[in-house]
Design a protein around this motif. Structure first.
Motif, PDB file in Angstrom:
ATOM      1  N   UNK A 135       0.805  -1.211  -0.079  1.00  0.00           N
ATOM      2  CA  UNK A 135      -0.015   0.007   0.101  1.00  0.00           C
ATOM      3  C   UNK A 135       0.860   1.314  -0.115  1.00  0.00           C
ATOM      4  N   UNK A 136       1.837   1.201   0.730  1.00  0.00           N
ATOM      5  CA  UNK A 136       2.928   2.431   0.897  1.00  0.00           C
ATOM      6  C   UNK A 136       3.298   2.856  -0.476  1.00  0.00           C
ATOM      7  N   UNK A 137       3.511   1.923  -1.455  1.00  0.00           N
ATOM      8  CA  UNK A 137       4.044   2.347  -2.499  1.00  0.00           C
ATOM      9  C   UNK A 137       3.000   2.956  -3.277  1.00  0.00           C
ATOM     10  N   UNK A 138       1.893   2.294  -3.414  1.00  0.00           N
ATOM     11  CA  UNK A 138       0.757   3.023  -3.999  1.00  0.00           C
ATOM     12  C   UNK A 138       0.141   4.269  -3.640  1.00  0.00           C
ATOM     13  N   UNK A 148       0.524  12.487  -0.428  1.00  0.00           N
ATOM     14  CA  UNK A 148       0.998  11.138   0.088  1.00  0.00           C
ATOM     15  C   UNK A 148       0.363  11.151   1.358  1.00  0.00           C
ATOM     16  N   UNK A 149       0.242   9.796   1.533  1.00  0.00           N
ATOM     17  CA  UNK A 149      -0.195   9.356   2.862  1.00  0.00           C
ATOM     18  C   UNK A 149       0.270   8.157   3.073  1.00  0.00           C
ATOM     19  N   UNK A 206       2.757  11.923  11.075  1.00  0.00           N
ATOM     20  CA  UNK A 206       2.055  11.424   9.872  1.00  0.00           C
ATOM     21  C   UNK A 206       0.685  11.153  10.261  1.00  0.00           C
ATOM     22  N   UNK A 207       0.196  10.255  11.395  1.00  0.00           N
ATOM     23  CA  UNK A 207      -0.966  10.153  11.589  1.00  0.00           C
ATOM     24  C   UNK A 207      -1.918  11.365  11.964  1.00  0.00           C
ATOM     25  N   UNK A 229       6.986  13.989 -14.082  1.00  0.00           N
ATOM     26  CA  UNK A 229       5.969  13.535 -13.647  1.00  0.00           C
ATOM     27  C   UNK A 229       6.114  13.042 -12.125  1.00  0.00           C
ATOM     28  N   UNK A 230       7.470  13.319 -11.529  1.00  0.00           N
ATOM     29  CA  UNK A 230       7.301  12.839 -10.034  1.00  0.00           C
ATOM     30  C   UNK A 230       6.905  13.894  -9.090  1.00  0.00           C
ATOM     31  N   UNK A 231       6.215  13.747  -8.197  1.00  0.00           N
ATOM     32  CA  UNK A 231       5.424  14.742  -7.296  1.00  0.00           C
ATOM     33  C   UNK A 231       6.859  15.506  -6.784  1.00  0.00           C
TER      34      UNK A 231
END
Length: 1507
Positions: A14-17, A25-26, A149-150, A331-333
């Motif tokens: 999931x992290x990657x996606x 990002x989250x 992060x949370x 196209x990289x954020x």
């Protein structure tokens, strides 16, 4: 099981996606709940066992509960409650039938437990006195970091399903932030700590964790040093952990354990087995082990930091790689780029903090080792046996302390490089291999080839250094002689000859410097070109090996930054290894010294109540166990309160007996017991470098009445009146400003004041005059003296006292041959009676004239003047003072002194001396430099280098930087080929141009450093030449008021700095300056917006740099000032160790030494910290540059190509080092450029008149008649002093012989000085044969007059050069002169004849012979006018008659002026001039003057020449 696996893998898929490919990002919830929540917990649980153990061991006392502490604890409990609320909520949900994954049970449970642990730690730390906790700070910091992060994702999720967990989380977050904030502040110091009592405590002990990491606590000192120059009173007290009191015992305990282990290592059975195999090697105790045990643990903390830092070092190249690939991809954020930039900054900053902590630990360990070594060596030197003392001289032991201990200190700083360098090299190679594959090996090969190249250069350099030192020593020796004999040089007009000599040596010195400069240029080239050559070979091989290998930005710049990392360990390794080799030698030396045998404290029984005070039964003693015994069958009993004299021939063991009683000898058999305390007076008096009063008190409290009685008994009262400061006079090292007799009497006074029960006096009366010795015997030692009722043993040669002693021991060849009272021994008619007959009866004629003993103040001058080469300045001044006071006025008393053959150095006008004292003080206060160096000094130096050359050097440095930048820009262009796929065609061109640019840079560097060296050598030549020329032209009065040491210092220390230290400092400064400059240029050219940031960064940089330079400069000065007392106190202690032991002052002296070491470390420690303080701040600026370079690269991503990004960021990564060094170099430059200022100051002192005036030259044969006329002539010594001669008018016809007499200070010598114009007229004039001497050049005047000075001065060199330095005369003429001066026989017996070498000051000729050499000089020059400053003191009567007869025959037709001390020499002169207070009192023929019954008659009558 499967669900667990899902648990683990779900997050990472999931992290990657969820993160990398979105603009928002989250992180997935299960990742947040596992990894992010557990990280801080894992950390705390891992660290706490070690931390708890540490706290158990280190207790600093407890801290009172404070509000802050209460809050921390309450928050800790609340956190636990919050976490467990989650847990119970999950249970509650399960009961409700909502099933949650297991993670919802585990995480709150773990978190809650951890919070309880943290709360426990808060309280435990308080009980253990921890004021600020690093462990907890990191824990709270990690917790906050992981909770961010949370925190963000909970806000991003618009709909809130889980209200309770949402609320608890925000509670949790707030509490953690509060804990972090509270953790930043310090608790109060623990109760009963040293902080409360010490007025100037070091803030480090109370500094918080953040303050310690960033060295913020040092700022107060930096600010103070910036406002005002620091003084010793501003320094903080030493931390207890750094003091001798803690460190020395720590090492000694370990060392004793080692020695005990070594002794017990071989058991008896083993020994027998070993004996049978005929090899017994006792195990040596290892000093290394004890050092490691004592200081290893502390050092290991530093090593741990180093390991961390090494690993972090390699993070940045990886981040750089990611950054470059980020700029390549479309196209990289953007947030990814920014986080990379901040990560780079963060790792660099972390690296800075960790590196400086490592350095701090290493330096402090080094300081500890030095303190402990000095303490251990000092303590050992007080107890080693005499045999051990013979094996190591005082100089060697002092070297152990200064040089060897210093080596340990220098090694500890870099010791970690031994494992860290290979580790760094391996890691770097691993990453390089990943990057470029096997072609890395080509680069590594180049690096390895450069190592021997550098090694060869180093070896050569060392050889040059040795040669350089030899030339320097001979130059200084010659300068020392010139300055000591400057007056004679001026009188003879010989300055030019000596100038040539000095310049010849100087030329040799500069030639060696030039050779060293060639080498230096080569090694600088190797050092600068190394990274480039390595990169070139690697890239060239990489591209050519395989067509498919494409050099892109990622590969190139990551490799470059890795090669830069490699540079440091590769350069350091050889240095560390050579330093290690040197230190191992030092270790052996220190170990062997500390393993020496010690004196047995129990050899003398001090407690035994025997029948008397001293008994020796069947004693047999030797100086060392293996030597043959010196004393045999000694049986002596000295009853309480009696006086025993020990007599015997020289070398029969009298002093050995005293040493045996003190326990200084090895007792082979027998028993000694001494009842009560002991006072000891050695044969050679031992005087401390302290005030006279301290020498006598020797640690006892001051009691006015007792003290006065002691001075009276030792005949010291009259001496106190003579000494400039009475009994508070500072006495120089080894008692330099006291005569031998005074030293001996001070030594006696010390014994008397100590009020002991037993007195051992080793021939104290031999050094004093006979009437003084009678006074001392009567008032001190004898039956009626101050010591009656004490037990006394007196070793003596004075037979006259023997009838008054109770018992006499006669020693012959180490045995007691007879013992009894004087009468008994005379009756026996044995060895004693023979001894009496041998030492003839001359001793009985003691002068019974009590009031004469002040003479002893002078008794030893003559031998002092003769025995020590280049009489020390202090001594000289002292003799001057004494002779003024004692010789003022020809009273019968002071004339009787003269009968004792004692030197009296005349000096006009006693008051001049007093003024001079004031002057000295002024001068000393003025030369301690403080504050900033003025710009003018730098310009002076640039002028000395040459203005054009200075500009050229800067331009050349600019060019070489340009070439370096060019090379790297070309590389970035080359890497951009990869994007455009046009690589194959121009590989060769790319490699070729890159190589060309790199080689250009190398050559330019070489030319630069060479030009710079040439400029520096030119400047050094110029500055020294000006200094020398000025000093030879300086007025004589300058030399009278300036200690020679101060002038010599300019010629040695300051010229050395200009020769050797300045050039390398300037070189390093320019290199670092241009590196920093080029970095900024590169970054600005690739991202112009960077220019905005430069101004604030530069401001901070300059701000920090000014603070640092001001403070560190003063700390360095304070440190070097406080270092020499350690060594001088130490060498003093070694020479007086037997006295210290006899008086039982052992521990007091150890304490004094420790104090001196601690005093030195007090200024050394802030010095280390100031470097760390600077490092952290400057590197922070460097890290900001990295941050901004990366940030702007990210913002300008679309316009930049990856090559430029790589270029600017890899430059930025390098800059930190250069910035740091630039400040250090600025500071060193300021410290060293002062030398130019000091040399300049002495090159501009006031000079005398010109040596030659072309249009006023007199005839070649002038003066033909030798008429001398004084016309209304007055003169003074210096501006502001009274006239010495007042309105003299007289005329002397050619060929007349005139005697000049008068009291001391009447102006006799001044008259001669006026003829030579060493003193210029205040008014009036002197003319010789109608030529006014004030109008012609000094050399023209002085070369036409001849003087035989009072003190014969010879210079080292051949005898011939001493007679005729300009080689004007033929050998025959020289021999003839020698014949007339009665030296012919002596010289022709020498194997070298005229080429015979004279040592410094003519030490290898007797004083009489030196006087005759001066006569021979006069005979060679043979001018019409001769001036004789009669040197009666130096010459025996025979020589004097020889000189007089030669003068009568050889200078018959010349005009002779004689300053007479012995009137009989001038009774047959034409006329006699009597001076009184600078005026002519009488001037007539001797017979007329006697009939007039004036002053002259009185003098003649005293001398027995007139009735």
């Amino acid at each position: 099981m499967i669900c667990h696996l899902v648990l683990f893998f779900c997050p990472f898929l999931q992290v990657a996606n969820q993160t990398l490919h979105t603009d928002q990002p989250d992180l997935p919830v299960c990742f947040q709940l596992t990894v992010l929540s557990w990280l801080p917990c894992i950390y705390l649980w891992a660290v706490s066992p070690i931390y708890l153990f540490y706290l158990k061991k280190n207790n600093r006392g407890y801290i009172m509960m404070s509000m802050k502490n209460r809050f921390k604890t309450v928050f800790g409990f609340l956190l636990w409650v919050v976490c467990w609320a989650d847990l119970f909520y999950t249970f509650h949900e399960t009961q409700q039938g909502i099933s949650q994954p297991p993670i919802f049970f585990i995480t709150p449970l773990v978190l809650g437990m951890t919070m309880l642990l943290a709360t426990f730690l808060i309280q435990f730390e308080r009980l253990r006195g921890v004021q600020s906790s690093g462990v907890l700070f990191i824990f709270w910091f990690l917790s906050v970091l992981c909770a961010i992060v949370p925190f963000r994702s909970k806000i991003l999720q618009a709909s809130i399903t889980d209200k309770l967990r949402f609320t608890t989380f925000y509670f949790y977050f707030g509490l953690v932030v509060l804990e972090l904030i509270l953790c930043c502040f310090n608790e109060k110091p623990p109760l009963f700590s040293s902080v409360d009592t010490d007025p100037n405590v070091c803030p480090e002990s109370t500094a918080g964790f953040l303050s310690t990491m960033t060295f913020w606590w040092f700022t107060s000192m930096a600010v103070k040093g910036y406002k005002l120059p620091l003084e010793a009173k501003d320094l903080w007290s030493l931390n207890l952990r750094d003091s001798s009191k803690v460190l020395v015992p720590k090492l000694l305990i370990e060392w004793e354990k080692e020695q005990a282990k070594a002794k017990s290592g071989t058991s008896p059975e083993e020994a027998e087995v070993l004996l049978s195999t005929r090899k017994v090697v006792p195990r040596q105790p290892s000093f290394l082990c004890s050092l490691i045990k004592a200081f290893g643990p502390y050092f290991l903390i530093g090593s741990a930091y180093k390991l961390l830092q090494d690993i972090i070092t390699f993070v940045n190249p990886q981040l750089l790689r990611m950054l470059i690939s980020f700029t390549k991809q479309k196209g990289v954020p953007d947030w990814w780029g920014y986080s990379l930039a901040f990560l780079m900054f963060f790792t660099a900053f972390l690296q800075t903090l960790i590196l400086h902590q490592h350095f701090q630990y290493c330096f402090v360990t080094g300081m500890h080792v030095r303190t402990a070594l000095i303490g251990a060596i000092y303590r050992k030197s007080l107890v080693i046996t005499n045999a051990a003392k013979r094996s190591s001289t005082v100089g060697e032991v002092v070297n152990l302390m200064s040089v060897d201990a210093q080596r340990f200190m220098d090694l500890t700083t870099f010791l970690n490089m031994l494992w860290s360098a290979p580790l760094q090299i391996m890691l770097a190679l691993y990453f390089l291999w990943q990057n470029l594959g096997p072609s890395v090996l080509a680069g590594v090969a180049v690096m390895i080839l450069l190592i021997p190249f550098n090694a060869v250069i180093a070896v050569k350099n060392r050889a040059y250094q040795v040669e350089q030192m030899q030339h320097k020593d001979s130059r200084i020796k010659l300068m020392n002689e010139i300055l000591n004999g400057i007056k004679v040089l001026k009188l003879y007009a010989w300055e030019n000859s000596f100038k040539e000599k000095v310049l010849a040596i100087r030329q040799k010195e500069l030639n060696v410097l030039k050779k060293a400069a060639y080498l230096g240029a080569l090694s600088t080239m190797a050092w600068t070109s190394a990274p480039f050559l390595v990169a070139l070979t690697t890239f060239a091989v990489y591209v050519t090996v395989d067509e498919n290998n494409i050099l892109d930005a990622e590969k190139a710049f990551v490799s470059l930054s890795l090669f830069n990392i490699l540079r440091f360990p590769l350069n350091m390794l050889p240095q560390v290894i050579s330093s290690l080799v040197q230190t191992s030698v030092s270790l052996k030396r220190i170990q062997s010294f500390l393993s020496h045998d010690e004196l047995d404290p129990n050899s003398v029984d001090r407690k035994n109540t025997a029948s008397g005070k001293i008994t020796v039964v069947d004693g047999k003693f030797a100086w060392a166990k293996e030597d043959s015994p010196v004393l045999h069958d000694i049986n002596v009993l000295v009853p309480h309160g009696s006086l025993l004299a020990v007599v015997g021939h020289v070398g029969c063991g009298k002093s050995s007996l005293i040493s045996a009683l003190l326990g200084e000898m090895e007792k082979l058999e027998g028993d000694i017991s001494i009842r009560g305390s002991v006072a000891y007076v050695p044969q050679q008096a031992w005087i401390q470098n302290a005030t006279l009063r301290d020498n006598i008190l020797f640690g006892k409290p001051y009691n006015e009445q007792k003290y006065r009685c002691v001075l009276e008994a030792c005949a010291l009262t009259p001496d106190l009146e003579v000494l400039p400061g009475g009994d508070m006079t500072e006495i120089g090292e080894k008692g330099i400003n006291l005569s031998g007799g005074q030293r001996q009497r001070v030594s006696l006074a010390r014994a008397l004041y100590s009020d002991a029960d037993v007195y051992l006096l080793d021939d104290p009366l031999s050094a004093v005059d006979s009437h003084v010795s009678k006074h001392i015997f009567d008032n001190l030692i004898g039956p009626e003296g101050a010591l009656k009722g004490k037990t006394r043993i007196l070793v003596t040669h004075g037979i006259s006292y023997l009838p008054q002693v109770d018992n006499i021991v006669v020693m012959v060849d180490g045995r007691v041959s007879e013992m009894g009272s004087y009468q008994e021994l005379l009756k026996q008619n044995g060895a004693f009676a023979e001894f009496l007959r041998n030492y003839a009866l001359e001793d009985f004629e003691i002068i019974d004239d009590e009031d004469l003993f002040p003479e002893d103040t002078l008794s030893n001058h003559m031998d002092m003047v003769q025995s020590e080469p280049g009489i020390n300045e202090a001594k000289r001044n002292f003799i001057r003072q004494i002779s003024i006071i004692s010789a003022d006025g020809e009273t019968p008393k002071s004339r009787s002194v003269r009968r004792h053959g004692c030197s009296q150095k005349k000096h006009p006008e006693p008051q001049e001396k007093k003024q001079q004292h004031g002057m000295e003080k002024l001068i000393q206060a003025e030369t301690a430099e403080t504050g900033r160096v003025k710009l003018k000094v730098y310009l002076e130096y640039a002028k000395a280098v040459g203005v054009l050359l200075s500009v050229l050097i800067c331009i050349l440095y600019g060019c070489q930087s340009a070439a370096a930048i060019g090379g790297n820009i070309w590389l970035s262009e080359w890497t951009n080929d990869a994007l455009l796929n046009r690589t194959e065609d121009n590989v060769n061109m790319r490699v070729g141009v890159y190589a060309a640019l790199g080689i250009t840079q190398g050559v330019l560097v070489m030319i630069c450093s060479f030009t710079l060296a040439m400029g520096n050598i030119g400047a050094a030549r110029k500055l020294h030449h000006n200094l020398l020329v000025n000093k030879l032209h300086t007025l004589q009065s300058f030399f009278d008021t300036t200690p020679i040491g101060r002038i010599i210092n300019r010629f040695s220390k300051d010229i050395y700095l200009i020769d050797e230290t300045l050039p390398s400092t300037v070189l390093m400064f320019l290199v670092t300056f241009f590196v920093s400059l080029s970095t900024i240029i590169v970054i600005i050219s690739s991202t112009p917006i960077f220019a905005v940031v430069i101004a604030p960064l530069a401001f901070v940089y300059i701000f920090v740099q000014r603070f640092y330079v001001a403070t560190s400069r003063q700390l360095k000065r304070l440190e070097s000032v406080s270092r020499s007392p350690i060594y001088s106190h130490f060498s003093e202690t070694i020479t007086g160790s037997s006295v210290i032991r006899a008086f039982g002052r052992h521990s007091a002296f150890v304490f004094m030494s420790d104090m001196k070491v601690d005093e030195n470390q007090k200024s050394y420690y802030p010095g280390i910290v100031s470097n760390r303080w600077l490092g952290v701040r400057i590197e922070f600026i460097g890290n900001c540059i990295v941050l901004f370079a990366a940030l702007f690269a990210v913002t300008g991503k679309n316009d930049l190509n990856p090559g430029l990004v790589g270029l600017s960021v890899s430059y930025a990564l390098q800059v930190t080092m250069s910035l740091n060094w630039m400040v250090r170099m600025t500071s060193d430059l300021e410290n060293n450029i002062v030398a130019v200022e000091r040399v300049k100051e002495y090159s501009e002192t006031k000079t005398e008149a010109p040596w030659e005036i072309e249009d006023k030259k007199p005839h070649a044969d002038w003066p033909t008649q030798g008429n001398v006329e004084f016309h209304n002539y007055s003169v003074r010594y210096r501006e502001g002093l009274d006239l010495v001669l007042k309105n003299l008018t007289l005329s002397v016809k050619g060929g007349e012989k005139v005697g000049i007499v008068g009291r001391t200070g009447a102006g006799k010598s001044s008259m001669t000085l006026c003829l030579f114009r060493l003193l210029e007229a205040a008014e009036g004039e002197i003319s010789i044969d109608d030529v006014k001497i004030s109008e012609i050049g000094l050399h023209d005047l002085r070369s036409k007059l001849t003087i035989i000075p009072q003190e014969p001065v010879l210079f080292s060199g051949t005898l011939r050069a001493n007679l005729d330095p300009f080689e004007k005369y033929s050998d025959d003429e020289v021999w003839k002169a020698l014949e007339h001066s009665h030296l012919h026989k002596f010289v022709s017996n020498q194997p070298a004849k005229l080429e015979m070498e004279c040592t410094e000051g003519g030490e290898n000729l007797s004083v009489g012979q030196r006087q005759l050499v001066c006569l021979a000089r006069a005979l060679l020059r043979k001018t019409r006018i001769l001036i004789l400053d009669e040197a009666t003191a130096a010459v025996d009567l025979e020589t004097d008659d020889l000189i007089q007869s030669t003068i009568r025959t050889q200078f018959e037709d010349c005009t002779v002026f004689t300053i007479a001390h012995r009137l009989n020499t001038i009774m047959d002169y034409t006329r006699v001039l009597v001076l009184d207070k600078g005026q002519i009192a009488e001037f007539d023929t001797p017979s007329n003057l006697i009939s007039q019954r004036g002053i002259f008659y009185g003098m003649a009558k005293d001398a027995g020449l007139a009735s």
